[in-house]
Design a protein around this motif. Structure first.
Motif, PDB file in Angstrom:
ATOM      1  N   LEU A  19      32.590 -13.410   5.982  1.00 55.28           N
ATOM      2  CA  LEU A  19      32.939 -14.519   5.101  1.00 55.28           C
ATOM      3  C   LEU A  19      34.328 -15.048   5.430  1.00 55.28           C
ATOM      4  N   GLN A  20      35.275 -14.132   5.646  1.00 59.65           N
ATOM      5  CA  GLN A  20      36.637 -14.538   5.957  1.00 59.65           C
ATOM      6  C   GLN A  20      36.744 -15.188   7.335  1.00 59.65           C
ATOM      7  N   CYS A  21      35.946 -14.731   8.276  1.00 55.67           N
ATOM      8  CA  CYS A  21      36.061 -15.242   9.645  1.00 55.67           C
ATOM      9  C   CYS A  21      35.318 -16.551   9.875  1.00 55.67           C
ATOM     10  N   TYR A  22      34.169 -16.724   9.218  1.00 54.55           N
ATOM     11  CA  TYR A  22      33.326 -17.862   9.551  1.00 54.55           C
ATOM     12  C   TYR A  22      33.271 -18.948   8.484  1.00 54.55           C
ATOM     13  N   ILE A  23      33.377 -18.581   7.221  1.00 59.56           N
ATOM     14  CA  ILE A  23      33.174 -19.575   6.177  1.00 59.56           C
ATOM     15  C   ILE A  23      34.492 -20.091   5.608  1.00 59.56           C
ATOM     16  N   GLU A  24      35.447 -19.203   5.347  1.00 61.19           N
ATOM     17  CA  GLU A  24      36.710 -19.644   4.749  1.00 61.19           C
ATOM     18  C   GLU A  24      37.490 -20.619   5.634  1.00 61.19           C
ATOM     19  N   THR A  47      33.543 -21.610  -6.070  1.00 65.75           N
ATOM     20  CA  THR A  47      32.872 -21.432  -4.781  1.00 65.75           C
ATOM     21  C   THR A  47      33.097 -20.023  -4.250  1.00 65.75           C
ATOM     22  N   GLU A  48      34.311 -19.544  -4.404  1.00 70.12           N
ATOM     23  CA  GLU A  48      34.630 -18.197  -3.962  1.00 70.12           C
ATOM     24  C   GLU A  48      33.780 -17.156  -4.707  1.00 70.12           C
ATOM     25  N   MET A  49      33.649 -17.337  -6.012  1.00 69.75           N
ATOM     26  CA  MET A  49      32.843 -16.420  -6.808  1.00 69.75           C
ATOM     27  C   MET A  49      31.355 -16.547  -6.468  1.00 69.75           C
ATOM     28  N   TRP A  50      30.915 -17.757  -6.156  1.00 67.88           N
ATOM     29  CA  TRP A  50      29.518 -17.972  -5.792  1.00 67.88           C
ATOM     30  C   TRP A  50      29.169 -17.169  -4.545  1.00 67.88           C
ATOM     31  N   PHE A  51      30.042 -17.238  -3.525  1.00 71.23           N
ATOM     32  CA  PHE A  51      29.803 -16.471  -2.307  1.00 71.23           C
ATOM     33  C   PHE A  51      29.789 -14.982  -2.603  1.00 71.23           C
ATOM     34  N   LEU A  52      30.711 -14.530  -3.419  1.00 70.31           N
ATOM     35  CA  LEU A  52      30.798 -13.100  -3.718  1.00 70.31           C
ATOM     36  C   LEU A  52      29.578 -12.608  -4.485  1.00 70.31           C
ATOM     37  N   ARG A  53      29.114 -13.380  -5.442  1.00 67.79           N
ATOM     38  CA  ARG A  53      27.917 -12.998  -6.203  1.00 67.79           C
ATOM     39  C   ARG A  53      26.676 -12.973  -5.307  1.00 67.79           C
ATOM     40  N   ARG A  54      26.596 -13.917  -4.366  1.00 70.94           N
ATOM     41  CA  ARG A  54      25.456 -13.922  -3.437  1.00 70.94           C
ATOM     42  C   ARG A  54      25.485 -12.700  -2.530  1.00 70.94           C
ATOM     43  N   MET A  55      26.691 -12.315  -2.080  1.00 72.51           N
ATOM     44  CA  MET A  55      26.805 -11.163  -1.196  1.00 72.51           C
ATOM     45  C   MET A  55      26.438  -9.868  -1.909  1.00 72.51           C
ATOM     46  N   LEU A  56      26.774  -9.768  -3.188  1.00 73.32           N
ATOM     47  CA  LEU A  56      26.514  -8.543  -3.943  1.00 73.32           C
ATOM     48  C   LEU A  56      25.166  -8.554  -4.648  1.00 73.32           C
ATOM     49  N   TRP A  57      24.383  -9.572  -4.440  1.00 74.67           N
ATOM     50  CA  TRP A  57      23.058  -9.722  -5.047  1.00 74.67           C
ATOM     51  C   TRP A  57      23.140  -9.662  -6.577  1.00 74.67           C
ATOM     52  N   ILE A  58      24.081 -10.370  -7.152  1.00 72.06           N
ATOM     53  CA  ILE A  58      24.203 -10.425  -8.609  1.00 72.06           C
ATOM     54  C   ILE A  58      23.568 -11.727  -9.071  1.00 72.06           C
ATOM     55  N   ARG A  76      40.224  -9.776  -4.615  1.00 72.30           N
ATOM     56  CA  ARG A  76      40.898 -10.755  -5.471  1.00 72.30           C
ATOM     57  C   ARG A  76      40.458 -12.139  -5.032  1.00 72.30           C
ATOM     58  N   ARG A  77      41.000 -13.133  -5.718  1.00 65.86           N
ATOM     59  CA  ARG A  77      40.713 -14.517  -5.333  1.00 65.86           C
ATOM     60  C   ARG A  77      41.868 -15.032  -4.485  1.00 65.86           C
ATOM     61  N   PRO A  78      41.797 -14.874  -3.178  1.00 61.73           N
ATOM     62  CA  PRO A  78      42.945 -15.248  -2.346  1.00 61.73           C
ATOM     63  C   PRO A  78      42.942 -16.699  -1.868  1.00 61.73           C
ATOM     64  N   LEU A  79      41.872 -17.435  -2.071  1.00 62.04           N
ATOM     65  CA  LEU A  79      41.714 -18.731  -1.424  1.00 62.04           C
ATOM     66  C   LEU A  79      42.817 -19.721  -1.810  1.00 62.04           C
ATOM     67  N   VAL A  80      43.080 -19.886  -3.099  1.00 56.44           N
ATOM     68  CA  VAL A  80      44.088 -20.856  -3.537  1.00 56.44           C
ATOM     69  C   VAL A  80      45.478 -20.415  -3.080  1.00 56.44           C
ATOM     70  N   ARG A  81      45.740 -19.114  -3.115  1.00 58.17           N
ATOM     71  CA  ARG A  81      47.039 -18.600  -2.673  1.00 58.17           C
ATOM     72  C   ARG A  81      47.245 -18.864  -1.182  1.00 58.17           C
ATOM     73  N   ILE A  82      46.194 -18.685  -0.381  1.00 60.43           N
ATOM     74  CA  ILE A  82      46.288 -18.947   1.056  1.00 60.43           C
ATOM     75  C   ILE A  82      46.538 -20.425   1.314  1.00 60.43           C
TER      76      ILE A  82
END
Length: 148
Positions: A19-24, A47-58, A76-82
């Protein structure tokens, strides 16, 4: 990437790395020039939470809060900080250059202002992120170093 991110035979750590290498990077393309309002920040976090929930099958029907999902995944939610860090780095390059980009970014050019509510500028977003007074102190330091 859906088959890789949702594959249960691949470890969660490997899926996070994918996820970090290809999508972010695709998601953050050109983020240095964005003006991030609260609404856009909420969409990025969703969007960040959507990806995480899909990865964890929630499933969406599961009544799990975002904080609980983040605790389960040890993330954590690093996207906005990055994005804010990239904007600050880009601002440093622009301020050191001291040409047209510097004038446009700081808003120090002559002319009339347009009618209606003024648009949010990059400096406004960084000022809310850094805190009051810190951006102006940083700009003054950069201007002094550019003059000498």
């Amino acid at each position: 990437m859906k088959t890789i991110l949702t594959n249960k035979h691949i470890s969660v750590g490997t899926r996070k790395t994918a996820l970090q290498c290809y999508i972010e990077p695709v998601q953050m393309y050109g983020c240095e020039a964005w003006t991030i309002s609260k609404q856009i920040q909420n969409k990025l976090e969703a969007t960040e939470m959507w990806f995480l929930r899909r990865m964890l099958w929630i499933p969406w029907t599961a009544k799990k809060t975002n904080e609980r999902v983040l605790n389960e995944s040890n993330k954590r939610r690093p996207l906005v900080r990055i994005i804010r860090k990239r904007q600050a780095t880009f601002l440093g390059h622009v301020m050191r250059r001291g040409k047209l980009e510097h004038l446009v970014t700081t808003g120090e050019f002559e002319g009339k202002r347009s009618r209606g509510r003024q648009r949010e500028k990059i400096m406004d977003g960084l000022a809310t992120w850094f805190g009051p007074g810190k951006v102006s102190d940083t700009l003054a330091a950069v201007k002094d170093s550019a003059i000498t």
